[in-house]
Write an enzyme that holds these catalytic residues in place. Structure first.
Site, PDB file in Angstrom:
ATOM      1  N   TRP A  71     -24.372 -80.221  26.432  1.00 29.39           N
ATOM      2  CA  TRP A  71     -25.428 -81.214  26.239  1.00 29.39           C
ATOM      3  C   TRP A  71     -25.353 -81.676  24.786  1.00 29.39           C
ATOM      4  O   TRP A  71     -25.465 -80.852  23.871  1.00 29.39           O
ATOM      5  CB  TRP A  71     -26.777 -80.563  26.555  1.00 29.39           C
ATOM      6  CG  TRP A  71     -27.965 -81.462  26.403  1.00 29.39           C
ATOM      7  CD1 TRP A  71     -28.153 -82.696  26.980  1.00 29.39           C
ATOM      8  CD2 TRP A  71     -29.135 -81.194  25.633  1.00 29.39           C
ATOM      9  NE1 TRP A  71     -29.382 -83.191  26.617  1.00 29.39           N
ATOM     10  CE2 TRP A  71     -30.006 -82.303  25.795  1.00 29.39           C
ATOM     11  CE3 TRP A  71     -29.549 -80.125  24.831  1.00 29.39           C
ATOM     12  CZ2 TRP A  71     -31.249 -82.374  25.181  1.00 29.39           C
ATOM     13  CZ3 TRP A  71     -30.787 -80.172  24.232  1.00 29.39           C
ATOM     14  CH2 TRP A  71     -31.628 -81.303  24.389  1.00 29.39           C
ATOM     15  N   ASP A 117     -29.522 -71.120  26.756  1.00 27.36           N
ATOM     16  CA  ASP A 117     -30.429 -72.261  26.920  1.00 27.36           C
ATOM     17  C   ASP A 117     -30.573 -72.535  28.420  1.00 27.36           C
ATOM     18  O   ASP A 117     -29.633 -73.023  29.045  1.00 27.36           O
ATOM     19  CB  ASP A 117     -29.857 -73.484  26.195  1.00 27.36           C
ATOM     20  CG  ASP A 117     -30.754 -74.699  26.353  1.00 27.36           C
ATOM     21  OD1 ASP A 117     -30.237 -75.831  26.340  1.00 27.36           O
ATOM     22  OD2 ASP A 117     -31.982 -74.520  26.517  1.00 27.36           O
ATOM     23  N   LYS A 153     -38.098 -79.882  33.690  1.00 19.24           N
ATOM     24  CA  LYS A 153     -37.539 -80.214  35.003  1.00 19.24           C
ATOM     25  C   LYS A 153     -38.203 -79.438  36.126  1.00 19.24           C
ATOM     26  O   LYS A 153     -38.607 -80.022  37.126  1.00 19.24           O
ATOM     27  CB  LYS A 153     -36.021 -79.954  35.037  1.00 19.24           C
ATOM     28  CG  LYS A 153     -35.234 -80.894  34.155  1.00 19.24           C
ATOM     29  CD  LYS A 153     -35.192 -80.403  32.720  1.00 19.24           C
ATOM     30  CE  LYS A 153     -34.377 -81.350  31.875  1.00 19.24           C
ATOM     31  NZ  LYS A 153     -34.393 -81.034  30.456  1.00 19.24           N
TER      32      LYS A 153
HETATM   33  C1  LIG Z   1     -29.354 -77.917  28.663  1.00 14.77           C
HETATM   34  C2  LIG Z   1     -30.605 -78.600  28.175  1.00 14.77           C
HETATM   35  N1  LIG Z   1     -31.382 -77.963  27.256  1.00 14.77           N
HETATM   36  C3  LIG Z   1     -32.510 -78.528  26.780  1.00 14.77           C
HETATM   37  C4  LIG Z   1     -32.908 -79.773  27.209  1.00 14.77           C
HETATM   38  C5  LIG Z   1     -34.192 -80.349  26.599  1.00 14.77           C
HETATM   39  O1  LIG Z   1     -35.232 -80.303  27.499  1.00 14.77           O
HETATM   40  P1  LIG Z   1     -36.736 -80.666  27.040  1.00 14.77           P
HETATM   41  O2  LIG Z   1     -37.563 -79.544  27.547  1.00 14.77           O
HETATM   42  O3  LIG Z   1     -37.038 -81.958  27.710  1.00 14.77           O
HETATM   43  O4  LIG Z   1     -36.789 -80.777  25.548  1.00 14.77           O
HETATM   44  C6  LIG Z   1     -32.131 -80.493  28.140  1.00 14.77           C
HETATM   45  C7  LIG Z   1     -32.525 -81.846  28.567  1.00 14.77           C
HETATM   46  N2  LIG Z   1     -31.713 -82.587  29.135  1.00 14.77           N
HETATM   47  C8  LIG Z   1     -31.900 -83.871  29.724  1.00 14.77           C
HETATM   48  C9  LIG Z   1     -32.799 -84.846  28.948  1.00 14.77           C
HETATM   49  C10 LIG Z   1     -32.373 -85.047  27.523  1.00 14.77           C
HETATM   50  O5  LIG Z   1     -31.194 -85.364  27.256  1.00 14.77           O
HETATM   51  O6  LIG Z   1     -33.235 -84.883  26.643  1.00 14.77           O
HETATM   52  C11 LIG Z   1     -30.524 -84.503  30.006  1.00 14.77           C
HETATM   53  O7  LIG Z   1     -29.514 -83.827  29.758  1.00 14.77           O
HETATM   54  O8  LIG Z   1     -30.498 -85.619  30.524  1.00 14.77           O
HETATM   55  C12 LIG Z   1     -30.983 -79.879  28.638  1.00 14.77           C
HETATM   56  O9  LIG Z   1     -30.218 -80.500  29.561  1.00 14.77           O
END
Ligand SMILES: Cc1[nH+]cc(COP(=O)(O)O)c(/C=N/[C@@H](CC(=O)O)C(=O)O)c1O
Length: 398
Positions: free
Chosen positions: A130, A211, A246
């Site tokens: 990511w 993560d 999610k």
């Molecule tokens: C692996 C991973 N870790 C952390 C996050 C961050 O999550 P949050 O709780 O919203 O801070 C995301 C978000 N991924 C999606 C959204 C983004 O890019 O922010 C994505 O990969 O599309 C991940 O895919």
């Protein structure tokens, strides 16, 4: 004054949301940002969340600052989800856990902590990973390297190369790992492979930073945490960032957690204090509403059970879309394998399309994927899957 400030090129994932919103194509499909859409293409509000929010709304209550570490029930909910309700490390107070501003906030606090207390440590991320993993750790002045992970030519994991690379690293180097539902490839390690990885981490005295942003979307809540709990069983020091964006469909409420598993209760107390100090100097305290929803859903037995069922329904719908897309594509392009769609886990599939093919999908068909060919399978549904399949066939033919 600010003329030397660089223009921001935009984020390769979040930037797609604006482009998608501006696209007038009536058939447009958003397979970009990692968000779960239901069969009607809508972002769901989970039933368990509706009930929790009703409790929060009536009677209306004031909104004081939360503690720097967030609500105790939010923190407890993270711990039990990650380590298991009856985990001995929880009974022995060996885990320092704070509520954070999503998984992103957890990663940021973790990166700041590493920079302050392990300044020599480098952080190694999977290739690919990511993208924000790299930006967050570099933004905290932690040097970031990559470890071999995915082989595009065979749609498989470069396991032996990865292990050989880990064996070259130094004590206290950080390895950023995806316990399940790897982003962006969807390719996960088997349990045997995790055992080998964790043995190397133990032998080299590396620091695993796991993560987990999609717990429940792979196999199930416990199986998806296998790597986390195996590391605990082995007595490894361990960082875990988790996101409820999610699996609670609470993206905009910014709810997550950061947990650090320590060898002793005294060390856990020391770490917990410094995590609080780190939060204070970045954003002071986490958001209240989302924290209360997490607290209620995670700690009310009935709502927790309802939540797990709702997550598994999302998981199963994604799996059904993987199977459907695979069969439609294989029918349209006989002889070409699309096994990767069902070999891969969680929300994402690494389609292997070239940047040009991804661009064509976007400009000719209004289908949005990330430029590295990541597809968010959760954006597919019965009414758009044939359209997407036909478009993929078209660009694959060129
Ligand atoms: C692996 C991973 N870790 C952390 C996050 C961050 O999550 P949050 O709780 O919203 O801070 C995301 C978000 N991924 C999606 C959204 C983004 O890019 O922010 C994505 O990969 O599309 C991940 O895919």
């Amino acid at each position: 004054m600010f003329e030397r400030i660089d223009y921001y090129a935009g984020d390769p994932i979040l930037g797609l949301m604006d482009k998608f919103a501006a696209d007038n194509n009536p058939d447009k499909v958003n397979l970009g940002v990692g968000v779960y859409y239901d069969e009607d293409g809508k972002l769901p509000v989970l039933e368990c969340v509706k009930i929790a929010e009703q409790r929060i709304a009536d009677p209306v209550s004031p909104r004081p600052y939360l503690p720097m570490a967030g609500l105790p029930g939010h923190r407890k909910g993270c711990q039990e989800l990650l380590f298991g309700k009856d985990a001995q490390i929880l009974k022995d107070d060996l885990v320092a856990t704070i509520a954070t501003i999503g998984g992103s906030g957890a990663l940021k606090v973790g990166a700041e902590f590493m920079h302050q207390w392990f300044p020599q440590a480098k952080c190694y991320v999977s290739d690919p990973t990511w993208g924000n993993h790299i930006a967050i750790f570099e933004g905290s002045d932690v040097e970031v390297g990559k470890y071999p992970y995915y082989d595009k030519t065979t749609s498989s994991i470069k396991f032996d190369e990865m292990i050989a690379f880990f064996e070259t690293l130094n004590k206290n180097d950080v390895i950023l790992l995806h316990p399940c539902c790897h982003n962006p490839t969807g390719m996960d390690l088997t349990r045997e492979q995790w055992d080998t990885v964790l043995n190397v981490i133990q032998a080299r005295e590396l620091i695993p930073f796991m993560d987990i942003a999609y717990q429940g979307f792979g196999e199930d809540m416990d199986s998806d945490a296998y790597a986390i709990r195996k590391a605990v069983d082995m007595g490894l020091p361990l960082f875990v960032s988790n996101s409820f964006s999610k699996n609670l469909s609470l993206y905009g409420e910014r709810v997550g957690g950061l947990s650090v598993v320590c060898p002793t209760a005294d060390e856990a107390k020391r770490v917990f204090g410094q995590l609080n100090a780190t939060v204070r100097r970045i954003y002071s305290s986490p958001p209240s509403h989302g924290g209360r929803v997490v607290d209620i859903v995670m700690n009310d037995e009935v709502l927790h059970e309802q939540w797990v069922g709702e997550v598994y329904a999302m998981r199963d719908r994604i799996k059904s879309m993987r199977t459907k897309l695979k069969s439609v594509l294989e029918a349209k392009i006989p002889g070409r394998s699309f096994d990767y769609l069902t070999d891969q886990n969680g929300m994402f599939s690494f389609t292997g399309l070239t940047p040009e093919q991804v661009e064509q999908l976007q400009t000719k068909f209004g289908i949005y994927m990330v430029s590295n060919s990541r597809m968010c399978v959760a954006g597919l549904n019965s009414s758009n899957i044939d359209y997407v399949a036909n478009a993929m066939v078209e660009v694959l033919k060129d």
